[in-house]
Enzyme design. Structure first.
Site, PDB file in Angstrom:
ATOM      1  N   LYS A 163      38.913  36.656  43.181  1.00 15.05           N
ATOM      2  CA  LYS A 163      38.477  37.838  42.440  1.00 15.05           C
ATOM      3  C   LYS A 163      37.737  38.785  43.388  1.00 15.05           C
ATOM      4  O   LYS A 163      36.850  38.352  44.133  1.00 15.05           O
ATOM      5  CB  LYS A 163      37.512  37.413  41.329  1.00 15.05           C
ATOM      6  CG  LYS A 163      38.192  36.604  40.247  1.00 15.05           C
ATOM      7  CD  LYS A 163      39.166  37.471  39.477  1.00 15.05           C
ATOM      8  CE  LYS A 163      39.663  36.767  38.242  1.00 15.05           C
ATOM      9  NZ  LYS A 163      40.630  37.594  37.515  1.00 15.05           N
ATOM     10  N   ASP A 188      42.607  39.548  43.020  1.00 15.79           N
ATOM     11  CA  ASP A 188      42.685  40.148  41.679  1.00 15.79           C
ATOM     12  C   ASP A 188      41.460  41.013  41.458  1.00 15.79           C
ATOM     13  O   ASP A 188      40.327  40.536  41.510  1.00 15.79           O
ATOM     14  CB  ASP A 188      42.761  39.039  40.616  1.00 15.79           C
ATOM     15  CG  ASP A 188      43.012  39.587  39.210  1.00 15.79           C
ATOM     16  OD1 ASP A 188      43.114  40.821  39.063  1.00 15.79           O
ATOM     17  OD2 ASP A 188      43.111  38.774  38.259  1.00 15.79           O
ATOM     18  N   GLU A 213      46.261  42.291  42.716  1.00 19.71           N
ATOM     19  CA  GLU A 213      46.540  42.361  41.281  1.00 19.71           C
ATOM     20  C   GLU A 213      45.630  43.384  40.614  1.00 19.71           C
ATOM     21  O   GLU A 213      44.411  43.379  40.830  1.00 19.71           O
ATOM     22  CB  GLU A 213      46.295  40.952  40.714  1.00 19.71           C
ATOM     23  CG  GLU A 213      46.692  40.750  39.263  1.00 19.71           C
ATOM     24  CD  GLU A 213      46.373  39.315  38.805  1.00 19.71           C
ATOM     25  OE1 GLU A 213      46.196  38.406  39.648  1.00 19.71           O
ATOM     26  OE2 GLU A 213      46.291  39.114  37.586  1.00 19.71           O
ATOM     27  N   ASP A 238      48.841  43.314  35.918  1.00 20.16           N
ATOM     28  CA  ASP A 238      48.475  42.333  34.890  1.00 20.16           C
ATOM     29  C   ASP A 238      48.129  43.122  33.617  1.00 20.16           C
ATOM     30  O   ASP A 238      49.001  43.364  32.764  1.00 20.16           O
ATOM     31  CB  ASP A 238      47.285  41.491  35.422  1.00 20.16           C
ATOM     32  CG  ASP A 238      46.677  40.529  34.411  1.00 20.16           C
ATOM     33  OD1 ASP A 238      47.092  40.539  33.243  1.00 20.16           O
ATOM     34  OD2 ASP A 238      45.761  39.761  34.766  1.00 20.16           O
ATOM     35  N   LYS A 262      51.748  37.137  31.175  1.00 17.77           N
ATOM     36  CA  LYS A 262      50.960  36.235  30.338  1.00 17.77           C
ATOM     37  C   LYS A 262      51.514  36.363  28.925  1.00 17.77           C
ATOM     38  O   LYS A 262      51.528  37.473  28.366  1.00 17.77           O
ATOM     39  CB  LYS A 262      49.480  36.636  30.322  1.00 17.77           C
ATOM     40  CG  LYS A 262      48.758  36.477  31.652  1.00 17.77           C
ATOM     41  CD  LYS A 262      47.276  36.814  31.538  1.00 17.77           C
ATOM     42  CE  LYS A 262      46.606  36.738  32.896  1.00 17.77           C
ATOM     43  NZ  LYS A 262      45.222  37.219  32.890  1.00 17.77           N
TER      44      LYS A 262
HETATM   45  O1  LIG Z   1      43.417  30.465  33.793  1.00 17.87           O
HETATM   46  C1  LIG Z   1      43.267  30.558  35.013  1.00 17.87           C
HETATM   47  O2  LIG Z   1      43.556  29.643  35.772  1.00 17.87           O
HETATM   48  C2  LIG Z   1      42.740  31.798  35.650  1.00 17.87           C
HETATM   49  C3  LIG Z   1      42.747  32.922  34.749  1.00 17.87           C
HETATM   50  C4  LIG Z   1      42.402  34.246  35.378  1.00 17.87           C
HETATM   51  O3  LIG Z   1      42.383  34.391  36.583  1.00 17.87           O
HETATM   52  C5  LIG Z   1      42.106  35.315  34.507  1.00 17.87           C
HETATM   53  C6  LIG Z   1      41.999  35.126  33.174  1.00 17.87           C
HETATM   54  C7  LIG Z   1      41.490  36.128  32.343  1.00 17.87           C
HETATM   55  C8  LIG Z   1      41.011  37.259  32.869  1.00 17.87           C
HETATM   56  C9  LIG Z   1      40.913  37.455  34.273  1.00 17.87           C
HETATM   57  O4  LIG Z   1      39.694  37.516  34.853  1.00 17.87           O
HETATM   58  C10 LIG Z   1      41.877  36.626  35.083  1.00 17.87           C
HETATM   59  C11 LIG Z   1      43.083  37.488  35.337  1.00 17.87           C
HETATM   60  O5  LIG Z   1      42.918  38.691  35.250  1.00 17.87           O
HETATM   61  O6  LIG Z   1      44.176  37.045  35.630  1.00 17.87           O
HETATM   62 MG   LIG Z   2      44.520  39.364  36.515  1.00 15.83          MG
END
Ligand SMILES: O=C(O)CCC(=O)C1=CC=C[C@@H](O)[C@@H]1C(=O)O
Ligand SMILES: [Mg+2]
EC number: 4.2.1.113
Length: 368
Positions: A163, A188, A213, A238, A262
């Site tokens: 992140k 991300d 991302e 995303d 997702k």
């Molecule tokens: O579920 C996981 O292993 C990680 C999920 C993850 O990175 C995310 C979940 C939800 C919000 C975000 O901060 C992030 C994403 O953006 O992909």
């Molecule tokens: Mg993301």
């Protein structure tokens, strides 16, 4: 599909360690489990992946429960359906609320596959026996990040996602790159940047990231297209992709080179598959995103990621990444960097009833 009843469970669990992004920290996870039983006693399971507060998308556990209880389940009580795609079509009369729709639509997919005595992966056209597993590092301490990454590499994860935000980007990533010169790393940003940050984003080019991302606004595809012309690192979208049309427009505009799919964000498996099929046709690689989810959604993700276009390791990690004990049995495990796609019927995992019971904070039943 001869539904006899639907049960909704709101469950709650603490994460083993906080999941920190610039938008806040997740320490405790609430989620919704949907159980649909048909007249033959077969049960399909889905999971609502909205968070408790609207920091990632506009939905929350409470809005999802309202939509399920007052809108989506009553719609299913009025219209009988033969296939989960009919539920997806029925739900199109309701605007957005994608995570609530996906919770129930995915349960119908599991039920349908079980009725056909086939695996969910098989029934949607999955071609992989194993899927490559990646994991997310979400901390604001470089020391913790390096320690976590060391452990994940030992566990065999094939790529790491980190992140980032304007206060934590080049230095953070280059420290990791120095320790791991060839590790597949993606970053991300969860929309932490604007086009004013072009120089910061361009500086990341030298770190050889797999992709960045969602650097810009969740509502944008125009500025992402402009940014992609200015940076070499591939952009992955995303939050900006919540429908098939969003995916098509982003690809046509050149706003991204990769899409993170997702199921919850796009409203169900039917839409997720449509986006996958389009991307496959247009040579846009996709990967399966995560939602800090419990085992049922994790199992659905495994089935989705068995489709041929999922050519990049997704955020599908072991149950033990977040949970002391998951609600499925067996738990999801990663061996040699991969997760085996189960061949049992439906999602291919059973429910750990003891764990489901002890984590349930609210339960409601709807008769058909
Ligand atoms: O579920 C996981 O292993 C990680 C999920 C993850 O990175 C995310 C979940 C939800 C919000 C975000 O901060 C992030 C994403 O953006 O992909
Ligand atoms: Mg993301």
């Amino acid at each position: 599909m001869n539904i006899a009843n639907i049960e909704l469970y709101v469950i709650e669990m603490s994460l083993k360690s906080p999941f920190i992004t610039h938008l806040g920290a997740v320490r405790n996870r609430e989620g919704i489990i949907v159980k649909i039983r048909d007249k033959d006693g077969v049960c399909g399971y889905g999971e609502g992946v909205a968070f408790s507060t609207p920091w990632y998308t506009e939905e929350t556990v409470k809005t999802s429960m309202h939509m399920l209880t007052d809108v989506l389940i009553p719609l299913l009580q009025k219209h009988s359906i033969k296939h989960p795609e009919e539920a997806a079509a029925l739900f199109q009369s309701i605007r957005r609320n994608h995570m609530a729709k996906a919770a129930i639509e995915t349960a119908l997919w599991d039920l349908y596959a079980k009725g056909q005595k086939q695996s969910l992966a098989g029934i949607i056209g999955g071609t992989r026996e194993v899927i490559a597993s990646g994991v997310v590092v979400a901390t604001n301490s470089i020391k913790n990040a390096l320690k976590e990454i060391e452990g994940y590499i030992e566990e065999g994860y094939q790529r790491i996602k980190v992140k980032i935000n304007p206060q934590q980007d080049y230095e953070f990533l280059s420290a990791i790159r120095t320790y791991y010169p060839i590790l597949p790393i993606m970053a991300d940003a969860n929309s932490a940047y604007t086009l004013k940050d072009l120089d910061r984003l361009r500086a990341l080019d030298e770190l050889n990231l797999m992709m960045i991302e969602q650097p810009l606004s969740p509502n944008d595809i125009i500025e992402h297209a402009a940014l992609q012309k200015e940076i070499q690192t591939p952009i992955c979208l995303d939050e900006s992709i919540v429908t098939f049309e969003d995916a098509k427009n982003a690809v046509q505009m050149g706003s991204c080179q990769v899409i993170n799919i997702k199921t919850g964000r796009v409203g169900g498996l039917t839409e997720a598959k449509r986006i996958h099929d389009y991307c496959l046709q247009h040579n846009i690689p996709v990967w399966c995103g995560g939602m800090i989810e419990f085992g049922i959604s994790r199992a659905h993700n495994i089935a989705l990621a068995s489709l041929p276009g999922f050519s990049i390791p997704g955020d599908i990690s072991a149950s033990s990444r977040f949970w002391e004990e998951d609600i499925i049995s067996p738990e999801v495990t990663v061996k040699n960097g991969v997760i085996r796609v189960p061949d049992g019927s439906g999602i291919g995992f059973s429910i750990n009833q003891k764990r489901l019971k002890e984590t349930t904070i609210f339960k409601k039943e709807f008769l058909f």
